[in-house]
Motif scaffolding. Structure first.
Motif, short mmCIF file in Angstrom:
data_model
loop_
_atom_site.label_atom_id
_atom_site.label_comp_id
_atom_site.label_asym_id
_atom_site.label_seq_id
_atom_site.Cartn_x
_atom_site.Cartn_y
_atom_site.Cartn_z
N HIS A 110 1.07 -1.45 -0.04
CA HIS A 110 0.15 -0.26 0.05
C HIS A 110 0.67 1.14 -0.55
O HIS A 110 0.90 2.43 -0.80
N HIS A 114 1.20 4.83 -2.46
CA HIS A 114 1.14 6.10 -1.92
C HIS A 114 2.25 6.78 -2.26
O HIS A 114 1.88 7.65 -2.70
N SER A 134 -0.82 9.12 6.73
CA SER A 134 -1.37 8.79 6.26
C SER A 134 -2.54 8.65 7.48
O SER A 134 -1.80 9.02 8.76
N GLY A 135 -3.59 8.01 7.20
CA GLY A 135 -4.52 7.99 8.94
C GLY A 135 -3.77 5.87 9.42
O GLY A 135 -3.92 6.53 10.45
N GLY A 136 -3.18 5.92 8.34
CA GLY A 136 -2.46 4.22 9.23
C GLY A 136 -1.04 4.34 9.14
O GLY A 136 -0.19 3.54 9.45
N GLY A 161 -1.67 11.15 10.93
CA GLY A 161 -3.62 10.91 10.72
C GLY A 161 -4.02 10.60 11.67
O GLY A 161 -5.04 11.46 12.33
N ASP A 165 -6.69 12.54 13.88
CA ASP A 165 -8.52 12.54 14.20
C ASP A 165 -8.36 11.78 15.70
O ASP A 165 -9.64 12.17 16.17
N GLY A 178 -8.94 15.41 10.80
CA GLY A 178 -7.48 16.42 9.89
C GLY A 178 -8.40 17.78 9.34
O GLY A 178 -7.47 18.92 9.50
N PRO A 179 -9.25 17.91 8.79
CA PRO A 179 -9.15 18.79 7.33
C PRO A 179 -9.87 20.18 8.41
O PRO A 179 -9.90 21.08 8.30
N ASP A 182 -7.10 21.24 10.68
CA ASP A 182 -6.56 22.04 9.41
C ASP A 182 -6.57 23.33 9.35
O ASP A 182 -6.64 24.73 9.31
N GLY A 267 -2.91 10.71 3.10
CA GLY A 267 -3.96 11.35 3.20
C GLY A 267 -3.43 12.62 4.05
O GLY A 267 -4.24 13.88 3.34
N VAL A 268 -2.51 13.24 4.91
CA VAL A 268 -2.01 13.54 5.17
C VAL A 268 -1.84 15.08 4.76
O VAL A 268 -1.07 16.39 4.96
N ALA A 270 -2.91 16.68 2.38
CA ALA A 270 -3.74 17.17 1.94
C ALA A 270 -3.63 18.59 2.81
O ALA A 270 -4.14 20.35 2.88
N ASN A 271 -2.92 18.86 3.95
CA ASN A 271 -3.09 19.25 5.08
C ASN A 271 -1.75 21.31 4.85
O ASN A 271 -1.01 20.70 4.03
N THR A 298 -5.22 10.62 -0.86
CA THR A 298 -6.07 9.58 0.03
C THR A 298 -5.86 8.37 -1.41
O THR A 298 -5.79 8.09 -2.59
N ASP A 299 -6.48 7.32 -0.64
CA ASP A 299 -6.47 6.01 -0.98
C ASP A 299 -7.36 6.25 -2.73
O ASP A 299 -8.34 6.10 -2.65
#
Ligand code: KG4
Ligand code: ZN
Length: 330
Positions: A110, A114, A134-136, A161, A165, A178-179, A182, A267-268, A270-271, A298-299
């Protein structure tokens, strides 16, 4: 021509990529609406949703790309890491299609996916350092060429991430937080004093659980004293504590390996604060910075198809015994 399949967490996605770089389709079905009411991803619910959607999403990806199954050279699927039940749906679908058609199967990591999200925007040039947040995951990866990964650092506890969260949840903000942090951070000042975990002097690892606990204590102590929290200031203070470490350690990794380019993924990415600060630092240090557009951060399955293309070219195929690996290492 590669069909990518991604079901490692809460996005069911299929995509067709030509030549590793040309995105022909990238269909993403998000489950965010289902998981939001639980304040996080519920693994069993995610698996069931993937089962319901996967066939339709694969068909749509082929339709939108205007290709038929017989045009495919390979089927690339996320093998891990991720939620085991969720991964199994993608892996089973990919194996069934490969078995029925004889098209070669490729199992993709994975995180590799990314990183290759960037390759769909501008062909990757090597060597490079990638920061995957990311979140993971929170990882610093050195790449000397296609398919060649060396991990320089990783989180020892929460992913970046995940920290966003969890702190958002402490502040009663909706999931994913996260968003929201931000957005709030942009309206506040980093007036609260929060810790940064630098770890050992030469370490490129990360740790965010102490920071999360510090935020929890701060909120708890304020409520004991009947004091109001300055929400925007707390968001700004937390975000700055995360970014200080992410930016500094990424730059250290670039310097230590002597590379000239840094690639951001996950995903992070995007910050907005992270983007601004990395742009500033990389410009100062004459480092090329690559950040994919939001829909590729993002995924998604296009990034899996892209990474899978280079494994295919290396002859790195999977057997039909391929299994989901929730803790797969790169
Ligand atoms: O890559 P991704 O979609 O899924 C994983 O593989 O984990 O990343 C999702 C993570 C979530 O933790 C979310 O809160 C975070 O990315 N995120 C952000 C922002 N947008 C999404 N974190 C900080 N600032 C943002 N603007
Ligand atoms: Zn991801």
């Amino acid at each position: 021509m590669v069909l990518g399949i991604e079901t490692s967490c809460d996005e069911t996605s299929a995509a067709v990529v030509k030549g590793g770089t040309r995105l022909l389709s990238n269909v993403i079905s998000s489950q965010m609406d289902v998981h939001r009411k639980f304040g996080g991803v519920v693994p069993e619910v995610a698996s069931r949703r993937h089962v319901e959607r996967i066939t339709l999403i694969m068909q749509k990806a082929l339709e939108q790309a205007g290709v038929s199954i017989k045009d495919l050279d390979a089927i690339a699927v996320t093998q891990g890491p991720g939620l085991v039940g969720a991964l199994l749906i993608g892996v089973s679908a990919a194996k069934a299609l490969s078995f029925a058609t004889g098209i070669p199967l490729v199992g993709v990591h994975h995180i590799a996916g990314h990183i290759y999200a960037n390759h769909l925007v501008k062909p990757l040039e090597f060597p490079l350092v990638a920061l995957v947040v990311s979140g993971g995951h929170t990882e610093l990866i050195y790449m000397e060429g296609h398919n060649r990964y060396e991990r320089l650092g990783r989180t020892r506890d929460d992913a970046a991430g995940e920290a966003f969260d969890k702190v958002a949840r402490l502040m009663n903000l909706p999931y994913p937080g996260g968003p929201h942090i931000d957005r709030l951070a942009a309206q506040g000042n980093p007036g609260y004093d929060l810790p940064r975990a630098w770890l050992e002097a030469d370490s490129l690892d990360f740790s965010f659980s102490g920071l999360k606990s510090a935020v929890m204590n701060l909120i708890h102590n304020a409520s004991q004293r009947n004091e109001a929290i300055r929400e925007a200031d707390l968001a700004a203070s937390f975000q700055e504590a995360v970014l200080d470490v992410l930016v500094e350690k990424s730059l250290r990794a670039v310097k230590r390996t002597g590379v000239k380019r840094l690639v951001l993924a996950g995903g992070v990415s995007a910050n907005s604060g992270l983007r601004v600060r990395l742009h500033q630092r990389c410009a100062q240090e004459q480092i090329e910075l690559l950040i994919p557009p939001l829909e590729l951060c993002t995924d998604n399955a296009a990034m899996i198809a892209s990474a899978g293309t280079y494994q295919y070219l290396d002859g790195n195929f999977a057997e039909l015994s391929l299994n989901a690996e929730p803790n797969l290492s790169l």
